[in-house]
Design a protein around this motif. Structure first.
Motif, PDB file in Angstrom:
ATOM      1  N   ALA A  59       9.170 -22.101  13.594  1.00 18.45           N
ATOM      2  CA  ALA A  59       8.730 -23.282  12.850  1.00 18.45           C
ATOM      3  C   ALA A  59       7.588 -22.922  11.901  1.00 18.45           C
ATOM      4  CB  ALA A  59       8.302 -24.382  13.817  1.00 18.45           C
ATOM      5  N   ARG A  63       7.613 -23.100   7.826  1.00 18.60           N
ATOM      6  CA  ARG A  63       6.564 -23.842   7.116  1.00 18.60           C
ATOM      7  C   ARG A  63       5.886 -22.941   6.089  1.00 18.60           C
ATOM      8  NH1 ARG A  63       1.617 -24.274  10.427  1.00 18.60           N
ATOM      9  NH2 ARG A  63       1.590 -22.166   9.620  1.00 18.60           N
ATOM     10  N   VAL A 107       3.236 -30.893   8.695  1.00 17.98           N
ATOM     11  CA  VAL A 107       4.332 -31.056   9.665  1.00 17.98           C
ATOM     12  C   VAL A 107       3.869 -30.724  11.077  1.00 17.98           C
ATOM     13  CG1 VAL A 107       6.222 -30.718   8.007  1.00 17.98           C
ATOM     14  CG2 VAL A 107       5.357 -28.760   9.312  1.00 17.98           C
ATOM     15  N   TYR A 113       6.592 -31.673  17.025  1.00 15.31           N
ATOM     16  CA  TYR A 113       6.483 -30.320  16.502  1.00 15.31           C
ATOM     17  C   TYR A 113       6.216 -29.350  17.648  1.00 15.31           C
ATOM     18  CZ  TYR A 113       5.066 -26.477  13.471  1.00 15.31           C
ATOM     19  OH  TYR A 113       5.000 -25.274  12.821  1.00 15.31           O
ATOM     20  N   PRO A 114       6.850 -28.221  17.726  1.00 18.99           N
ATOM     21  CA  PRO A 114       7.775 -27.611  16.778  1.00 18.99           C
ATOM     22  C   PRO A 114       9.250 -27.827  17.122  1.00 18.99           C
ATOM     23  CG  PRO A 114       7.107 -25.944  18.339  1.00 18.99           C
ATOM     24  CD  PRO A 114       6.419 -27.239  18.749  1.00 18.99           C
ATOM     25  N   ILE A 117      11.385 -31.324  13.771  1.00 22.02           N
ATOM     26  CA  ILE A 117      10.547 -31.368  12.577  1.00 22.02           C
ATOM     27  C   ILE A 117      11.289 -32.136  11.489  1.00 22.02           C
ATOM     28  CG2 ILE A 117       9.314 -30.020  10.837  1.00 22.02           C
ATOM     29  CD1 ILE A 117       9.558 -27.636  12.875  1.00 22.02           C
ATOM     30  N   TRP A 119      11.218 -32.340   7.812  1.00 17.46           N
ATOM     31  CA  TRP A 119      10.663 -31.655   6.642  1.00 17.46           C
ATOM     32  C   TRP A 119      10.689 -32.590   5.453  1.00 17.46           C
ATOM     33  CZ3 TRP A 119       8.278 -27.278   7.710  1.00 17.46           C
ATOM     34  CH2 TRP A 119       8.682 -26.528   8.804  1.00 17.46           C
TER      35      TRP A 119
END
Length: 125
Positions: A59, A63, A107, A113-114, A117, A119
């Motif tokens: 994750a 990101r 996020v 999270y993770p 998520i 986005w």
């Protein structure tokens, strides 16, 4: 000897295709399981389950990749603004990409999270 199958790791963390269940003296280049760490299976093995650390790392990596991509979009637009050469479209695009970058960076504040998520969508170019 059983031909074709999978060498499944005993720790459940992966598998690989093999030519047979055991070494074949007539086919020295064939691949077979290492029975100290693997078991032979003819059935398609399950997908390995990622550890919490692996999920978090994936994750964070995704990101960071999105943040890098956004920065590549922001920088030339910011240069145009700084040099007083930006068009109205440049200024609007810069604001959109900066907002996107902030949302991507946040996020990690999402409750799931993770593992889950949401986005933010990328600005249209």
């Amino acid at each position: 000897m059983i031909y074709g199958g999978y060498a499944v790791r005993k720790d459940g963390q992966g598998w690989r295709s093999v030519d047979g269940s055991e070494a074949d003296p007539e086919n020295k280049d064939w691949i077979y399981p290492d029975y100290e760490t693997e078991e032979f299976s003819q059935d398609t093995p399950p997908i390995p389950i990622a550890s919490p650390e692996e999920i978090l790392a994936a994750a964070n990596s995704h990101r960071d990749m999105l943040l890098t991509f956004a920065t590549l979009r922001v920088n030339p637009l910011q240069d145009a603004v700084d040099l007083e050469e930006a068009t109205e479209a440049d200024i609007a695009s810069l604001k959109s990409w900066k907002k996107y970058r902030v949302l991507v960076n946040r996020v990690t504040d999402q409750a799931a999270y993770p593992h889950t998520i949401v986005w933010p969508p990328q600005p249209s170019e």
